[in-house]
Design an enzyme around this catalytic site. Sequence first.
Site, PDB file in Angstrom:
ATOM      1  CG  HIS A   1     -26.673-136.781 -59.007  1.00 35.09           C
ATOM      2  ND1 HIS A   1     -26.323-137.984 -58.436  1.00 35.09           N
ATOM      3  CD2 HIS A   1     -26.404-135.827 -58.070  1.00 35.09           C
ATOM      4  CE1 HIS A   1     -25.873-137.772 -57.206  1.00 35.09           C
ATOM      5  NE2 HIS A   1     -25.909-136.468 -56.960  1.00 35.09           N
ATOM      6  CD  GLU A   2     -26.841-131.693 -58.647  1.00 34.73           C
ATOM      7  OE1 GLU A   2     -27.533-131.200 -57.729  1.00 34.73           O
ATOM      8  OE2 GLU A   2     -25.708-132.165 -58.454  1.00 34.73           O
TER       9      GLU A   2
ATOM     10  CG  HIS B   1     -29.691-134.007 -54.725  1.00 38.28           C
ATOM     11  ND1 HIS B   1     -29.653-134.950 -53.725  1.00 38.28           N
ATOM     12  CD2 HIS B   1     -28.502-134.104 -55.391  1.00 38.28           C
ATOM     13  CE1 HIS B   1     -28.492-135.588 -53.764  1.00 38.28           C
ATOM     14  NE2 HIS B   1     -27.779-135.105 -54.768  1.00 38.28           N
TER      15      HIS B   1
END
Length: 424
Positions: free
Chosen positions: A21-22, A25
């Site tokens: 997920h990170e 970003h």
Amino acid sequence: MNIASTIVTFIFVFGVLVIFHEFGHFYFAKKSGILVREFSVGMGPKIFSRQKNGTTYTIRWLPLGGYVRMAGWGEDENTLPAGSNVGLVLKDEKVQRINLSDKIQLTDALPLEVTNADLEKDLKISGFVYGQGEQVFTYPVAHDATIIEQDGTEIRIAPIDVQMQSAKVWQRILVNFAGPLNNFILSLVLFIALVFIQGGVQVTNTNLVGEIQANSAAEVAGLKENDAITAIDGTKITDWQDLTAIVSQSPDTPLQLTVQRNGQTQEVTLIPEPVEQDGVVVGKMGVAAPLKTDLTSKLSGGFHLFIDNSLAIFKVLGSLLTDFSLDKLGGPVMMFQYSSQAAQSGFTTILALMAILSVNLGIMNLLPIPALDGGKIVLNVIEGIRGKPLSPEKEGIVTLIGFVFMFGLMILVTFNDISRYFMK
């Protein structure tokens, strides 16, 4: 041993989901010209750090996920309050390094008590130099200077032109969406991998028999792979739903099967093995559904699993609006419980759990709630429509409301999970 395997499974599943997920970003922030000051694997005290291309990569002691620290995003800090004692390393009359840490001593650093510092716009730092009386000295700060924080982590300063708010609105929307997007990609890849591990896609709209398990009721009865079961005790069978419905309701009961094999019809007596499932005894014959094993079927099968699980989540969210119940939600405790079950069932079950949780995480993060990625996207869209962002004060209030709501919900869900799983 079970506790150890559960903990390892929980850390592995949670860590992979959060890091993927990170990384979403991180990747799109880099592509948008936003400075990613730190990418951390793990939380808590630092074990290792290395800086490359403006980003400090760290490994931290607690193996619970990780985070990205983007300039001007979230809780990122880029200020030096007056009264701070720092060490400045200068080169070509510009500050290249600012040391805030007592753990690291720089022999060539100039000791300074800060009176004013602007590390975003003017890039200057002023203060009293020890041993130089009450005169205030001002030094220009290099655009790519670094700051050594209290824990010894060295990261880049964050001038305004590389902060999140300096990127275009569509770029910020993409950065905020990228985390959930990565969870969707991970989930899809895992579902496809599960289909490949399974050997293909199960075909359930048929009455054909697939693989026969050794020493099963089906093998004892003499069933063969690719047999077509056309009737059970005179009841017509057209697909697997018909077949399993009758067999599961007939544990340890003789059933007369009408079977077609190589164009010939014969009668077979099957006695389903009694098996306990969720406290209920059901019948099991010990056969698998036939498989489609071509590449296209495997890829489309994984895609359909992804879609089916996504739709299931939306159904749950919809039911929350009409009939809210904390039992329909789950937090880290529920995930730990599922990790325990998956650890006992094997690696394939762990992958299935990770695939389901990943699509859950992606969808939940896109809910239009402040403090979640979806809430940030809503603020980005509002800014695009208005032509200007909300004031920092209003945005801060909205974000705080969202954070309080999510924190309160998390506490309720966690307490409910503890009650469900450990206080029965």
